[in-house]
Design an enzyme around this catalytic site. Structure first.
Site, PDB file in Angstrom:
ATOM      1  N   GLU A 223      29.328  18.131 -48.971  1.00 17.68           N
ATOM      2  CA  GLU A 223      28.816  19.602 -49.009  1.00 17.68           C
ATOM      3  C   GLU A 223      28.749  19.934 -47.366  1.00 17.68           C
ATOM      4  OE1 GLU A 223      25.051  20.297 -50.693  1.00 17.68           O
ATOM      5  OE2 GLU A 223      25.622  18.824 -52.475  1.00 17.68           O
TER       6      GLU A 223
ATOM      7  N   ARG B  49      33.981  19.323 -57.025  1.00 16.35           N
ATOM      8  CA  ARG B  49      32.910  18.568 -57.168  1.00 16.35           C
ATOM      9  C   ARG B  49      31.702  19.165 -57.962  1.00 16.35           C
ATOM     10  NH1 ARG B  49      28.237  17.558 -53.726  1.00 16.35           N
ATOM     11  NH2 ARG B  49      27.202  15.895 -54.581  1.00 16.35           N
TER      12      ARG B  49
ATOM     13  N   TYR C 127      24.356  19.964 -42.738  1.00 15.69           N
ATOM     14  CA  TYR C 127      24.179  21.430 -42.603  1.00 15.69           C
ATOM     15  C   TYR C 127      23.422  21.678 -41.441  1.00 15.69           C
ATOM     16  CZ  TYR C 127      24.436  21.823 -47.620  1.00 15.69           C
ATOM     17  OH  TYR C 127      25.108  21.835 -49.063  1.00 15.69           O
TER      18      TYR C 127
ATOM     19  N   ASN D  65      26.907  14.750 -46.801  1.00 16.75           N
ATOM     20  CA  ASN D  65      26.434  16.176 -46.771  1.00 16.75           C
ATOM     21  C   ASN D  65      25.721  16.518 -45.507  1.00 16.75           C
ATOM     22  OD1 ASN D  65      26.989  16.286 -49.423  1.00 16.75           O
ATOM     23  ND2 ASN D  65      25.424  16.580 -50.323  1.00 16.75           N
TER      24      ASN D  65
ATOM     25  N   HIS E  47      22.494  15.287 -60.029  1.00 16.88           N
ATOM     26  CA  HIS E  47      21.959  16.137 -58.949  1.00 16.88           C
ATOM     27  C   HIS E  47      20.833  17.033 -59.302  1.00 16.88           C
ATOM     28  CE1 HIS E  47      23.853  19.043 -55.511  1.00 16.88           C
ATOM     29  NE2 HIS E  47      22.665  18.957 -55.594  1.00 16.88           N
TER      30      HIS E  47
ATOM     31  N   GLU F 165      22.350  13.187 -52.461  1.00 16.87           N
ATOM     32  CA  GLU F 165      21.144  13.424 -51.611  1.00 16.87           C
ATOM     33  C   GLU F 165      19.949  12.564 -51.953  1.00 16.87           C
ATOM     34  OE1 GLU F 165      22.640  17.540 -49.453  1.00 16.87           O
ATOM     35  OE2 GLU F 165      20.594  17.523 -50.800  1.00 16.87           O
TER      36      GLU F 165
END
Length: 438
Positions: free
Chosen positions: A351, A78, A293, A291, A121, A166
């Protein structure tokens, strides 16, 4: 031990991910200035005022980096395209920039890697930032022009295209919290950016579909919102943050409106007639990127302006970023999205990873454990019925971590930012063993 490939469904894709500004080197190849260059040049915005001018020098070392991806046994890569490289002034195409991505995609295919493209991005051409950036509706619509330029050059060879990475970071983190470029703390700017980034997504999808492009999606980030207590005020605080961070973008696309808890604060500052854009924003997705985290704990902040919440430190183990390790949040979002928003739509974890203060020759056991825990969370979500098709680790390389400069290291591969030497870490080798087909 990291769950091996054989414990995932047949055809499940494993990949790794990067972003253009974080690795390429914006000094090279005729790229124009972006709003990240000017943000980084402003004192106090970025650790040591570091920028992405050279980054990991991927612009010159891309072949070596693709060799590392292929050697680890990954199926897919990616990557993102730099708007400021391809259209330095936001309008005129830079052939040298397009040639770079041409070589890069051909290099992936030559190594048996599936190219997963992300158009944006975060590196907006500075000339478009001068026009107001994501506050300006016209800039959002011009994003479709950029999407078309990229599609006409490499669209025949990419496996999938994501419009935006994002949008919460693009809009809220950057226009309300001021932590990323353009570094604003303005609720009117934030409300417009929150809407216009989705308008850009919708306009790009419409343009790409008109060109015959297939397998189009968007990459959203999700952050588990935990109430600090069972008190109603803390429960409401977590609900507001969940609406801003986790529900705004997916509901804008799939429901045609925004959550009431977020509109309670943003509605007075939204663009006039925003409701008429929801049909364009709600373009059909072919897949969704997730994504994930960490989580954050939220408490009420009585007397403070909307959203009137505050973060409370959590008790769990933390990464180099200070983020709690909470793999249950990944399982929760994957199952929640399938249940409440997208049904059987294919989902990819686009991600997931951790920053760790590792150096060459030191085993990064914490990262290996992190990957194992999140692979297991993904497997539980699959077992619960989520149509999860792949998992991309962030990131291949230690790189420019935005406002954190080069201090925070997410990579499977250590980068010496003086010599640019690449050294695979223990986590790279552990993943290579897990992905081996024999």
């Amino acid at each position: 031990m990291i769950p091996p490939r054989a414990t995932f469904p047949e055809g499940f894709l494993f990949g790794t991910a990067t972003a253009a500004y974080q690795i390429e080197g914006s000094r090279f190849g005729g790229a124009g200035p972006s709003h990240w260059d000017t943000f980084a040049a402003t004192p106090g915005n970025v650790v040591r005022a570091e920028d992405g001018a050279v980054a990991c020098d991927h612009y010159h070392r891309w072949a070596e980096d693709l060799d590392l991806i292929a050697a680890a046994g990954f199926d897919a890569y990616r990557f993102s395209t730099s708007w400021a490289r391809v259209m330095p002034d936001g309008a005129v195409v830079n052939p040298e920039g397009l040639d770079f991505y041409d070589r890069l995609v051909d290099g992936m295919l030559a190594r048996g890697l599936q190219p997963f493209l992300t158009l944006y991005h975060w590196d907006m051409p500075a000339t478009l930032a001068d026009l107001g950036g994501w506050r300006n509706r016209d800039v959002a619509l011009r994003f479709a022009d950029f999407a078309e330029v990229i599609a006409r050059r490499i669209g025949d060879r990419v496996v999938s295209t994501a419009t935006v990475n994002e949008p919460w970071c693009v809009a809220w983190l950057s226009h309300f919290l001021g932590a990323h470029a353009p570094g604003l703390r303005d609720i009117r700017a934030a409300a417009r950016a929150m809407h216009h980034i989705l308008l850009a997504h919708g306009a790009a999808v419409e343009r790409l579909r008109g060109l015959g492009q297939k397998n189009l999606g968007i990459v959203l980030n999700f952050d588990h919102a935990t109430p600090a207590s069972e008190a109603p005020a803390d429960q409401a605080a977590a609900a507001v943050q969940d609406a801003i961070f986790n529900r705004w973008f997916i509901e804008g696309i799939t429901c045609g409106t925004y959550p009431a808890e977020a509109l309670a604060g943003l509605a007075p500052h939204m663009p006039t007639g925003w409701e008429a854009d929801m049909g364009l924003i709600g373009q059909k997705l072919d897949w969704l990127g997730v994504n994930y985290y960490t989580r954050h704990i939220h408490a009420a902040a009585p007397g403070a302006p909307w959203p009137a919440t505050r973060e409370v430190p959590g008790p769990l183990a933390k990464t180099q970023m200070g983020w709690e390790v909470y793999p249950e949040g990944l399982e929760g979002f994957l199952t929640r999205l399938a249940r409440d928003h997208v049904g059987d739509l294919p989902i990819y974890v686009t991600e997931n990873g951790m920053a760790h203060a590792d150096v060459p020759g030191v085993d990064d056991e914490a990262r290996i454990r992190f990957v194992a825990q999140h692979f297991a969370a993904a497997q539980r979500a699959i077992a619960a019925g989520c149509n999860l098709r792949g998992f991309f680790y962030w990131s291949l390389l230690d790189n420019y971590e935005w406002a954190e400069g080069y201090e925070k290291r997410f990579g499977l591969v250590h980068v010496d930012f003086k010599t640019f030497a690449r050294t695979p870490k223990a986590s790279y080798h552990a993943l290579k063993r897990a992905l081996a087909r024999n």
